[in-house]
Design a protein around this motif. Structure first.
Motif, PDB file in Angstrom:
ATOM      1  N   ALA A 246      -4.646   3.817  -8.419  1.00 43.31           N
ATOM      2  CA  ALA A 246      -5.148   3.767  -7.044  1.00 43.31           C
ATOM      3  C   ALA A 246      -4.531   2.596  -6.282  1.00 43.31           C
ATOM      4  CB  ALA A 246      -6.671   3.672  -7.046  1.00 43.31           C
ATOM      5  N   THR A 247      -4.452   1.446  -6.923  1.00 42.61           N
ATOM      6  CA  THR A 247      -3.859   0.267  -6.294  1.00 42.61           C
ATOM      7  C   THR A 247      -2.388   0.516  -5.966  1.00 42.61           C
ATOM      8  OG1 THR A 247      -5.407  -1.196  -7.430  1.00 42.61           O
ATOM      9  CG2 THR A 247      -3.395  -2.203  -6.571  1.00 42.61           C
TER      10      THR A 247
ATOM     11  N   ILE B 110      -7.954  11.811   0.582  1.00 39.92           N
ATOM     12  CA  ILE B 110      -7.596  13.091  -0.050  1.00 39.92           C
ATOM     13  C   ILE B 110      -6.545  12.861  -1.135  1.00 39.92           C
ATOM     14  CG2 ILE B 110      -6.532  15.350   0.328  1.00 39.92           C
ATOM     15  CD1 ILE B 110      -9.424  15.077   1.371  1.00 39.92           C
ATOM     16  N   LEU B 111      -5.541  12.056  -0.833  1.00 39.92           N
ATOM     17  CA  LEU B 111      -4.482  11.776  -1.811  1.00 39.92           C
ATOM     18  C   LEU B 111      -5.066  11.125  -3.070  1.00 39.92           C
ATOM     19  CD1 LEU B 111      -1.033  10.381  -1.011  1.00 39.92           C
ATOM     20  CD2 LEU B 111      -2.367   9.307  -2.791  1.00 39.92           C
ATOM     21  N   LEU B 112      -5.987  10.195  -2.898  1.00 35.26           N
ATOM     22  CA  LEU B 112      -6.602   9.532  -4.046  1.00 35.26           C
ATOM     23  C   LEU B 112      -7.505  10.488  -4.815  1.00 35.26           C
ATOM     24  CD1 LEU B 112      -7.281   6.109  -2.311  1.00 35.26           C
ATOM     25  CD2 LEU B 112      -5.677   6.503  -4.189  1.00 35.26           C
ATOM     26  N   ARG B 113      -8.136  11.427  -4.108  1.00 33.55           N
ATOM     27  CA  ARG B 113      -8.942  12.451  -4.801  1.00 33.55           C
ATOM     28  C   ARG B 113      -8.049  13.370  -5.623  1.00 33.55           C
ATOM     29  NH1 ARG B 113     -13.283  14.413  -0.262  1.00 33.55           N
ATOM     30  NH2 ARG B 113     -14.779  12.757  -0.612  1.00 33.55           N
ATOM     31  N   VAL B 114      -6.958  13.830  -5.005  1.00 31.23           N
ATOM     32  CA  VAL B 114      -6.020  14.705  -5.713  1.00 31.23           C
ATOM     33  C   VAL B 114      -5.464  13.999  -6.942  1.00 31.23           C
ATOM     34  CG1 VAL B 114      -3.730  15.808  -5.518  1.00 31.23           C
ATOM     35  CG2 VAL B 114      -5.425  16.124  -3.715  1.00 31.23           C
ATOM     36  N   SER B 115      -5.243  12.725  -6.822  1.00 35.23           N
ATOM     37  CA  SER B 115      -4.733  11.928  -7.938  1.00 35.23           C
ATOM     38  C   SER B 115      -5.836  11.554  -8.927  1.00 35.23           C
ATOM     39  CB  SER B 115      -4.083  10.646  -7.411  1.00 35.23           C
ATOM     40  OG  SER B 115      -3.020  10.957  -6.549  1.00 35.23           O
ATOM     41  N   GLU B 116      -7.042  11.983  -8.646  1.00 34.19           N
ATOM     42  CA  GLU B 116      -8.209  11.760  -9.503  1.00 34.19           C
ATOM     43  C   GLU B 116      -8.524  10.288  -9.719  1.00 34.19           C
ATOM     44  OE1 GLU B 116      -7.674  14.120 -13.032  1.00 34.19           O
ATOM     45  OE2 GLU B 116      -7.497  15.967 -11.875  1.00 34.19           O
ATOM     46  N   VAL B 117      -8.340   9.483  -8.655  1.00 35.10           N
ATOM     47  CA  VAL B 117      -8.653   8.065  -8.754  1.00 35.10           C
ATOM     48  C   VAL B 117      -9.547   7.569  -7.613  1.00 35.10           C
ATOM     49  CG1 VAL B 117      -6.609   7.480 -10.126  1.00 35.10           C
ATOM     50  CG2 VAL B 117      -6.473   7.402  -7.619  1.00 35.10           C
TER      51      VAL B 117
ATOM     52  N   VAL C 297      -3.628  -8.926   1.651  1.00 32.79           N
ATOM     53  CA  VAL C 297      -4.741  -8.349   0.876  1.00 32.79           C
ATOM     54  C   VAL C 297      -4.391  -8.101  -0.586  1.00 32.79           C
ATOM     55  CG1 VAL C 297      -5.749  -7.250   2.917  1.00 32.79           C
ATOM     56  CG2 VAL C 297      -4.153  -5.952   1.484  1.00 32.79           C
ATOM     57  N   GLY C 298      -3.168  -8.379  -0.973  1.00 36.10           N
ATOM     58  CA  GLY C 298      -2.676  -8.002  -2.289  1.00 36.10           C
ATOM     59  C   GLY C 298      -3.293  -8.706  -3.473  1.00 36.10           C
ATOM     60  N   GLU C 299      -4.028  -9.773  -3.270  1.00 42.65           N
ATOM     61  CA  GLU C 299      -4.628 -10.517  -4.382  1.00 42.65           C
ATOM     62  C   GLU C 299      -5.962  -9.925  -4.837  1.00 42.65           C
ATOM     63  OE1 GLU C 299      -3.230 -12.959  -6.203  1.00 42.65           O
ATOM     64  OE2 GLU C 299      -1.444 -12.531  -5.018  1.00 42.65           O
ATOM     65  N   GLN C 300      -6.399  -8.840  -4.203  1.00 41.31           N
ATOM     66  CA  GLN C 300      -7.664  -8.215  -4.604  1.00 41.31           C
ATOM     67  C   GLN C 300      -7.531  -7.705  -6.034  1.00 41.31           C
ATOM     68  OE1 GLN C 300     -10.182  -8.542  -2.563  1.00 41.31           O
ATOM     69  NE2 GLN C 300      -8.856  -9.377  -0.966  1.00 41.31           N
ATOM     70  N   ASP C 301      -8.605  -7.810  -6.820  1.00 47.73           N
ATOM     71  CA  ASP C 301      -8.521  -7.453  -8.226  1.00 47.73           C
ATOM     72  C   ASP C 301      -9.001  -6.037  -8.549  1.00 47.73           C
ATOM     73  OD1 ASP C 301     -11.214  -7.842  -7.877  1.00 47.73           O
ATOM     74  OD2 ASP C 301     -11.442  -9.326  -9.467  1.00 47.73           O
ATOM     75  N   SER C 302      -9.265  -5.230  -7.522  1.00 47.91           N
ATOM     76  CA  SER C 302      -9.618  -3.830  -7.767  1.00 47.91           C
ATOM     77  C   SER C 302      -9.185  -2.987  -6.575  1.00 47.91           C
ATOM     78  CB  SER C 302     -11.129  -3.670  -7.988  1.00 47.91           C
ATOM     79  OG  SER C 302     -11.828  -3.845  -6.769  1.00 47.91           O
ATOM     80  N   ALA C 303      -9.021  -1.701  -6.821  1.00 48.21           N
ATOM     81  CA  ALA C 303      -8.650  -0.784  -5.741  1.00 48.21           C
ATOM     82  C   ALA C 303      -9.743  -0.758  -4.679  1.00 48.21           C
ATOM     83  CB  ALA C 303      -8.402   0.613  -6.303  1.00 48.21           C
TER      84      ALA C 303
ATOM     85  N   LEU D 129      -2.139   2.741  -2.942  1.00 48.94           N
ATOM     86  CA  LEU D 129      -2.469   1.993  -1.720  1.00 48.94           C
ATOM     87  C   LEU D 129      -1.318   1.073  -1.327  1.00 48.94           C
ATOM     88  CD1 LEU D 129      -6.232   1.190  -2.393  1.00 48.94           C
ATOM     89  CD2 LEU D 129      -5.314   2.672  -0.600  1.00 48.94           C
ATOM     90  N   PHE D 130      -0.734   0.388  -2.311  1.00 42.90           N
ATOM     91  CA  PHE D 130       0.399  -0.493  -2.024  1.00 42.90           C
ATOM     92  C   PHE D 130       1.576   0.295  -1.439  1.00 42.90           C
ATOM     93  CE2 PHE D 130       0.073  -4.764  -4.440  1.00 42.90           C
ATOM     94  CZ  PHE D 130      -1.201  -4.963  -3.943  1.00 42.90           C
ATOM     95  N   GLN D 131       1.767   1.529  -1.885  1.00 39.99           N
ATOM     96  CA  GLN D 131       2.863   2.353  -1.365  1.00 39.99           C
ATOM     97  C   GLN D 131       2.649   2.723   0.104  1.00 39.99           C
ATOM     98  OE1 GLN D 131       5.809   3.435  -2.757  1.00 39.99           O
ATOM     99  NE2 GLN D 131       5.301   1.990  -4.380  1.00 39.99           N
ATOM    100  N   SER D 132       1.410   2.632   0.574  1.00 36.78           N
ATOM    101  CA  SER D 132       1.101   3.125   1.915  1.00 36.78           C
ATOM    102  C   SER D 132       0.897   2.016   2.950  1.00 36.78           C
ATOM    103  CB  SER D 132      -0.158   3.996   1.852  1.00 36.78           C
ATOM    104  OG  SER D 132      -1.289   3.201   1.574  1.00 36.78           O
ATOM    105  N   ILE D 133       1.088   0.767   2.557  1.00 34.59           N
ATOM    106  CA  ILE D 133       0.931  -0.331   3.514  1.00 34.59           C
ATOM    107  C   ILE D 133       2.193  -1.186   3.545  1.00 34.59           C
ATOM    108  CG2 ILE D 133      -1.596  -0.372   3.353  1.00 34.59           C
ATOM    109  CD1 ILE D 133      -1.411  -2.786   1.510  1.00 34.59           C
TER     110      ILE D 133
END
Length: 194
Positions: free
Chosen positions: A62-63, A38-45, A78-84, A66-70
Motif C-alpha cells: 500500500a505504501t 479502488i486501486l488499493l482495494r483491487v490490490s487487496e491492501v 510525508v514519507g517518514e510515516q510508518d504505516s500506509a 501511494l508513493f507511486q502516486s505522489i
C-alpha cells in the motif's frame, strides 16, 4: 494520460502484476482519492488504511502504491510515516486541511448545489454530472448528500418550459423518497423533449 504513472507489483498474492496509479496534483485530490481507494482495494491492501490492519507485507505494498502516486516534494513531507494508514491520513490532511477549512469547503459546495440550475444549453447528462460532481466532492469531505436531496434538486432545477409535464408525471407515478438519483436521470434522459 499524463496524470498516470506505472507501478509494478510482483507480489502474486496481493494483486495484479501491473497497476496504473493516478498522480496527485494540487487540484485533483477528490478524484485521486477515489481512484486510489479502488486501486488499493483491487490490490487487496485497502484494509491497511481502513480500518488500518497491521500486516507488514500488505502495508509495504500500500505504501509503495501511494508513493507511486505522489510527487517527490510531497514524499519528502510525508514519507517518514510508518504505516500506509498514517501516510494516507497525512496526504489527506495536506489536501483537505483542518476542520475549519473542511467545513468552509462543505459550505461552499452546499451553496454551489443550491445555486445550480440547468441551462437550456446543458444536456441532461451534463447537468446530472454537475450534481454528481458536487455530491462526490462532498462525500470526499465525509459529508454525504442524501439521495432524496439530489433527486429533488435535479427535478426542481430542470428548465420548467421544457420539463414541467415530465416532472409532474414522474411525481405522480413514483415515490421520489425511494427513487434513486440515477433512476430519475435515466428517466429524464430517455424522454423526448421538443
Amino acid at each position: 494520460m499524463g496524470d498516470v504513472t506505472q507501478a509494478t507489483q510482483q507480489t502474486k498474492e496481493l494483486g495484479a502484476p501491473s497497476i496504473k496509479c493516478p498522480m496527485l496534483s494540487t487540484t485533483n485530490y477528490t478524484v485521486w482519492a477515489m481512484r486510489m481507494k479502488i486501486l488499493l482495494r483491487v490490490s487487496e491492501v485497502w484494509d491497511t488504511i481502513e480500518p488500518g490492519i497491521d500486516d507488514p507485507k500488505r502495508n509495504d505494498v500500500a505504501t509503495a502504491l501511494l508513493f507511486q502516486s505522489i510527487h517527490e516534494s510531497l514524499i519528502l513531507q510525508v514519507g517518514e510515516q510508518d504505516s500506509a494508514k498514517k501516510l494516507w491520513d497525512a496526504i489527506k490532511a495536506r489536501h483537505q486541511g483542518a476542520d475549519r477549512v473542511k467545513e468552509a469547503r462543505l459550505q461552499t459546495l452546499v451553496a454551489e448545489l443550491d445555486r445550480l440550475k440547468m441551462s437550456d444549453s446543458d444536456t441532461v447528462d451534463e447537468f446530472a454530472g454537475k450534481i454528481s460532481g458536487i455530491a462526490a466532492q462532498s462525500a470526499s469531505l465525509e459529508e454525504t448528500i442524501e439521495e432524496t436531496k439530489l433527486v429533488k434538486k435535479f427535478l426542481t432545477s430542470l428548465p420548467p418550459h421544457k420539463y414541467i409535464h415530465i416532472v409532474a408525471s414522474l411525481e405522480q407515478v413514483l415515490d421520489l423518497k425511494t427513487t434513486g438519483f440515477e433512476d430519475i436521470v435515466g428517466r429524464i434522459r430517455h424522454t423526448k423533449i421538443e
